[in-house]
Enzyme design. Structure first.
Site, PDB file in Angstrom:
ATOM      1  N   SER A   1       1.038  -1.309  -0.179  1.00 34.54           N
ATOM      2  CA  SER A   1       0.203  -0.012  -0.121  1.00 34.54           C
ATOM      3  C   SER A   1       1.063   1.673  -0.068  1.00 34.54           C
ATOM      4  O   SER A   1       2.023   1.459   0.531  1.00 34.54           O
ATOM      5  CB  SER A   1      -1.025   0.013   1.561  1.00 34.54           C
ATOM      6  OG  SER A   1      -1.389   1.798   1.108  1.00 34.54           O
TER       7      SER A   1
ATOM      8  N   TYR B   1      -1.584  -0.861   9.886  1.00 33.76           N
ATOM      9  CA  TYR B   1      -1.847  -1.409   8.728  1.00 33.76           C
ATOM     10  C   TYR B   1      -0.740  -1.104   7.653  1.00 33.76           C
ATOM     11  O   TYR B   1       0.242  -1.784   7.099  1.00 33.76           O
ATOM     12  CB  TYR B   1      -3.131  -0.607   8.534  1.00 33.76           C
ATOM     13  CG  TYR B   1      -2.839  -1.070   6.837  1.00 33.76           C
ATOM     14  CD1 TYR B   1      -4.212  -2.578   6.520  1.00 33.76           C
ATOM     15  CD2 TYR B   1      -3.448  -0.657   6.292  1.00 33.76           C
ATOM     16  CE1 TYR B   1      -4.217  -2.560   5.157  1.00 33.76           C
ATOM     17  CE2 TYR B   1      -2.751  -0.193   4.828  1.00 33.76           C
ATOM     18  CZ  TYR B   1      -4.423  -1.064   4.267  1.00 33.76           C
ATOM     19  OH  TYR B   1      -4.429  -1.519   2.994  1.00 33.76           O
TER      20      TYR B   1
END
Length: 269
Positions: free
Chosen positions: A142, A156
């Site tokens: 990401s 995350y």
């Protein structure tokens, strides 16, 4: 390339980027092994791809939060005499809230799915790729792995940063053996991710130019791994964000991260 159709294993194939990978690789003539928890979605996708593209599709439902899942998947592949040429480590999700707002089981499951499972699958499948002199591994990371970690969703960004560094090392270790490895680092992508985390209403306030479709992300990711790029950020806006953040002093980047993250976090997190 393999003499016959290449075989791709896709984790988290039941929705979003995983489904887009399955559809795109089927168009490119790959046979597929699909895994996720939601069997009904996997079976429906498999039927669609068999009918439209004439490829073989095997469904192996599994929950990667189970520590034994990666070995079980690889054992099933061996039992069916299947050799994986493309590994798409896509399975992932977010755990909303601050670090202490969740119990340890939630964090342990998250780390198993986002860190341990993709690492173990690569470890188990790489020897066969190297022996055959051909392989592709895409670890879906990401843009979050390139910028300061926000408050909330505490693990995350950290997990995605790990996948980026892991992919870089694997790429250097295996490229001479014919195996390309790429960390694909999308930014905001139209998928179920924000519905699951309960932030869809807030995310809909983000300007449209910040978003890419899952299909755009997948096409660019496939092109990147074929070019041998170890890390790829799809979208010019996302690449600009990464560059700007890298040029900022750390304190300024952290301040901006704190300010912006409040715009798309729930107030009770």
């Amino acid at each position: 390339m393999p003499a016959n159709r290449p075989l791709s294993l896709i984790t988290g194939a039941s929705a979003g980027i995983g489904t887009a990978f399955a559809r795109r690789l089927a168009v490119l003539g790959h046979d597929l092994v699909l895994t996720a928890r939601r069997v009904d979605r996997l079976e429906a996708l498999a039927a669609e791809l068999r009918e439209k593209h004439g490829v073989s599709v095997m469904v192996l439902p599994n929950d990667l939060a189970n520590p034994g899942a990666p070995q079980a998947l690889c054992d099933a592949l061996r039992q069916h005499d299947l050799q994986v040429d493309w590994l798409i480590n896509n399975a992932g999700y977010g755990v909303p809230g601050s670090f202490l707002a969740n119990d340890w089981k939630a964090h342990a499951d998250f780390l198993q799915v986002l860190l341990t499972a993709p690492t173990e699958l690569a470890w188990r499948l790489l020897p066969g790729m190297r022996k055959r002199g051909y392989g592709r591994i895409i670890n879906v990371a990401s843009l979050a792995g390139h910028v300061p970690g926000p408050a909330g969703h505490t693990l995350y960004a950290a997990s995605k940063a790990y996948l980026i560094k892991f992919s870089q090392s694997l790429a250097l270790e295996n490229r001479e053996a014919g195996v390309n490895v790429c960390a694909l680092c999308p930014g905001f992508t139209w998928s179920e991710f924000h519905d699951v985390t309960g932030t869809r209403d807030k995310m809909n306030q983000m300007p449209g130019f910040m978003w890419l479709s899952a299909e755009q992300v997948v096409r660019q990711g496939i092109d990147a791994v074929e070019r041998g790029q170890a890390v790829y950020i799809p979208g010019r806006v996302n690449r600009a964000i990464k560059t700007i953040v890298q040029l900022m002093p750390d304190r300024l980047a952290m301040w901006l991260s704190a300010r912006e993250s409040k715009r798309y976090r729930n107030a009770d997190e």
